[in-house]
Design an enzyme around this catalytic site. Structure first.
Site, PDB file in Angstrom:
ATOM      1  CB  THR A 151      -0.922  -0.002   1.234  1.00 30.51           C
ATOM      2  OG1 THR A 151      -1.643  -1.229   1.239  1.00 30.51           O
ATOM      3  CG2 THR A 151      -1.895   1.161   1.207  1.00 30.51           C
ATOM      4  CD  GLU A 234       0.011  -4.025   9.242  1.00 27.61           C
ATOM      5  OE1 GLU A 234       1.028  -4.751   9.378  1.00 27.61           O
ATOM      6  OE2 GLU A 234      -0.568  -3.857   8.155  1.00 27.61           O
TER       7      GLU A 234
END
Ligand code: FAD
Lengths: 423, 365
Positions: A151, A234
């Site tokens: 990403t 994360e």
């Protein structure tokens, strides 16, 4: 040291100091970079970080207060959108002093955007099975291999990279963690179009790409431990969010605002569909009323199931947070449970949106329901149970680490070279 | 509004848990199931005298301890874990909450102190255990004379006092009558869940005393209070089933390995844990809303629906993951399965509560 600061700093003192500092220094007429330089030098860019590295050692509550004051003043904060936080938190926890000095500041000022180069075509869930190769040649690391699903890589200046440095020992032990410059001839980024039409992730090809020796993090062969730090950050839910952290909600007039809006436009571009992948539960009731579906008893039941789950999941994560704070030693698997629940909720929401729309659910685009948002929900929800570790992997984690159920029998021990893998 | 348990509440939980661990074992539960009364009088007396469960939520003015739904929930959660058999739910919860929410003050003063110490066993007579809207269709009062049948009443066979919701010309009212009074007949019914005794209670020109006017608001509030306690009982049971099932999968070997190492089972257990955590959080939240008098109006129905679905799921999985032994009378899991089933449908199925929840949300937004 930081604990001393913490106990000595009351909320009133923080507010008084920061407000007068902002009164003296904040001006919307500077360039964004000039302002962020002042911000970092003043020690207000990342107050949760330690004193030695631009911070003040503040706890969560104090950091939240700082954000609040920035918002009140309409002052722009440090850059925070995208995977840059994964990089900065990892460098902060596992990097050496030199790396912290070189990399943390430009992350805060927004000069450097980052991406996460973990997944590969051959290894996703099984991250430790990666086969991107790093070799030390003439004092430099030479990288060859391919990453995927990265990403924001198309906006990134640097990447956090895991690569294999030893093929003759068990797989977790032969991995090293690097900070790689994305703007070099050996790195090629190709955007990948997703099923929902957006292109927020990429393929990244590395052909004799170079990483200087000083950009190895945590030492050769210690990459797995460093990667775990990134992943736990994360999953704790610190993943990229739509808006900057300490930012004004309604940027006003001035050069700094113009540049900031531009920065956000680029940085947020890959994330505009993220709320849709969570199912847009917030649209359900108004859609049901608008369409008359609210009078259908079957749809009402499905709506209630959705609201029970979504509301219950919020309550469960609050309960877990409260337990964590009270220092209970009961294992509260908030991260993985929350991630699983988010998938269930998103799917149920897509199901309910479909029932509400009926045949109209065939349509997409600006003239379709909620200016295309409902259609985007229907084709974005499948991502939530894959990104950041699949649902199946979360279930493995919950059953083994929380419930203490016996581990799966392994067939990937021994030298990495000998393990069966994708070719 | 409270967001976590206080230290006192945790200690109270400890006390209740320790008592029940001792006195409500699967063996004693089976004895109670087989007995006519369905509960052990000595254990009940001790629960009331030593732990004080019956008066937990009853204000001090009426002889109780003046705590709230949170503390009562703590008791119920532990009782659910240990499958306690006794008049706690019928008397201390159902009847007492009806009195607290509906009865006039003089009746509260007269009736609650004995209920609060467990001396009087009361039970709430409703002619529907499905939803508050359906109450008042079978039991009819004219000139203080009650006739009609309540198809299902908890613990009526041992109750001293019936607290009744019935329809009069002036609307729904709350009435009382003593057990054994003329015109009252009680038939103990056969039930799936033998840990909860249920009777049919018929009235034929029985003389009742009117002690309060029932409106939809006070009946709803009573219903919510009862459902939240029941939800606690259910999450306690679900937690017990989750724990014992996980333990079993670690011990049972097939194909040369513990069955708990099969991913097909591990993933189901992970999903179950997620649901149990969510149902627990929603249930604790519902009690806090009731005590604080704020929060979502639908919190009680949400808790009841989530707890019921979760308890049944835990019960189904608990049997499936045990294989053949799980389906035997001998194995204790079936006891919790049956309690899960009776709790699922008592005071409204999950579907009824979901409908109730949506209508409240619909009006709000
Ligand atoms: C929107 C999005 C954004 C992403 N962003 C990034 C990024 O920025 N950086 C990055 O590095 N990666 C990123 N990813 C990649 C993501 O982390 C991986 O896709 C994910 O970990 C799964 O890996 P995989 O795609 O190789 O699937 P696989 O690992 O091949 O999985 C295929 C299927 O097998 C199942 N499976 C695999 N192992 C097991 C097991 N042990 N037990 C049971 N089932 C198993 C999986 O659950 C899945 O259903 C992103 C992915 C998405 C969808």
């Amino acid at each position: 040291m930081s604990t001393d600061t913490k106990s000595l700093t009351s909320n009133e003192a923080i507010r008084a100091e920061l407000e007068s500092w902002l009164d003296e220094n904040w001006s919307p007429d500077r360039s964004l970079l000039a302002w962020r330089d002042i911000l970092v030098d003043g020690g207000w860019a990342a107050t949760g970080w330690p004193l030695e590295y631009y911070g003040r050692g503040f706890d969560r509550g104090q950091v939240a207060l700082v954000h609040e004051i920035f918002r009140e003043k309409g002052a722009v904060g440090a850059a925070s959108v995208g995977p840059r936080r994964l990089a900065s938190e990892t460098i902060l926890a596992m990097g050496n002093d030199d790396q912290k000095r070189r990399y943390l500041r430009p992350i805060l000022t927004g000069e450097h955007a980052w991406c996460q180069l973990f997944s590969e075509p051959g290894s996703g869930s099984d991250l430790a099975g990666l086969s991107t190769k790093a070799e030390l040649i003439d004092g430099k690391w030479v990288i060859n291999g391919q990453k995927v699903w990265n990403t924001s890589a198309h906006h990134a200046d640097f990447g956090i990279l895991v690569a294999r440095t030893n093929w003759d020992i068990p797989k977790h032990q032969g991995i090293s963690y690097f900070l790689i410059d994305m703007r070099q001839p050996g790195v090629e980024v190709r955007p990948l179009k997703q099923m929902n039409g957006h292109a927020s992730f990429n393929e990244v090809f590395m052909t004799d790409a170079i990483v200087p020796a000083e950009d190895l993090v945590g030492g050769e062969g210690n990459g797995w431990a460093v990667a775990t730090t990134t992943l736990s950050y994360e999953r704790r839910g610190a993943a990229p969010t739509l808006s900057g952290a300490s930012t004004s909600e309604n940027p006003q007039e001035g050069l700094v605002y113009d540049e900031y809006r531009e920065e956000l436009k680029i940085a947020n571009e890959p994330y505009t569909w993220y709320p849709q992948r969570q199912g847009r539960v917030d649209l359900v009731m108004s859609r049901a009323k608008e369409t008359g579906a609210i009078s259908d008893p079957v749809i009402r039941q499905e709506m209630a199931k959705l609201f029970c789950m979504s509301k219950g999941a919020v309550l469960a994560s609050q309960a877990a947070e409260a337990k964590r704070k009270s220092g209970s030693n009961e294992i509260v698997p908030a991260g993985s449970i929350g991630k699983l629940a988010a998938s269930v909720i998103a799917r149920q929401s897509a199901h309910v949106h479909t029932m509400i729309s009926g045949a109209d659910a065939m349509l997409s685009g600006p003239t379709s329901a909620e200016e295309g948002m409902v259609a985007e929900v229907l084709i974005s929800v499948p991502a939530i149970s894959i990104a950041g570790g699949t649902d199946e992997i979360q279930r493995n984690i919950i059953s083994e680490r929380v419930l203490g159920m016996p581990k799966e029998q392994r067939s990937d021990t021994g030298p990495f070279r000998d393990i069966k893998r994708n070719t | 509004m409270q967001t976590e348990f206080t230290e006192d509440q945790e200690q109270f939980r400890e006390v209740v848990a320790r008592f029940l661990q001792d006195k409500s074992t699967p063996l004693s539960v089976r004895e109670m199931m087989a007995s006519e009364a369905g509960y052990d009088k000595d254990v009940w007396r001790q629960l009331c005298e030593e732990v004080g469960v019956a008066g937990t939520h009853i204000p001090e003015a009426f002889g109780g301890f003046g705590f709230g739904s949170i503390e009562l929930g703590v008791v119920a959660e532990e009782m659910g874990k240990h499958l306690y058999c006794g008049p706690f739910f019928s008397s201390s919860v159902m009847a007492a909450y009806a009195l607290l929410n509906i009865a006039n003050d003089s009746s509260k003063v007269k009736l609650l102190p004995d209920i609060a110490v467990g001396k009087t066993l009361a039970t709430l007579v409703l002619d529907s255990l499905n939803s508050p809207e359906a109450v008042g269709r079978q039991l009819v009062v004219a000139n203080n004379s009650l006739s009609g049948t309540a198809a299902m009443v908890l613990d009526a066979h041992v109750a001293d006092l019936f607290v009744i919701v019935a329809r009069a010309e002036t609307g729904l009212g709350l009435y009382t009558i003593h057990a054994g009074a003329e015109g009252v007949s009680v038939d103990l019914l056969e039930t799936i869940d033998q840990t909860r005794k249920v009777s049919r209670v018929s009235f034929k020109n029985a003389t009742v005393e009117r002690i309060g006017h029932v409106n939809s608001e006070s009946l709803d509030r009573t219903w919510d209070h009862i459902c939240v306690v029941l939800a606690h009982e259910m999450i306690g049971g679900a937690q017990h089933l989750l724990e014992t099932t996980i333990d079993y999968t670690k011990l049972r070997y097939q194909f040369g390995r513990p069955i708990g190492s099969f991913q097909g089972l591990k993933h189901r257990c992970a999903d179950l844990l997620m649901e149990v955590e969510i149902a627990k959080a929603a249930t604790h939240h519902a009690a806090r809303c009731l005590d604080a008098g704020e929060g979502e109006a639908y919190a009680a129905s949400m808790a009841k629906a989530l707890a019921a679905d979760t308890y049944m799921k835990a019960a189904r999985e608990a049997i499936q993951l045990r294989g053949g032994i799980g389906f035997t009378w001998e194995e204790d899991t079936q006891l919790w399965f049956k309690r899960a089933k009776s709790s699922e449908v008592l005071m409204g199925t999950p579907a009824i509560h979901r409908e109730r929840m949506i209508s409240m949300m619909e009006q709000q937004s």
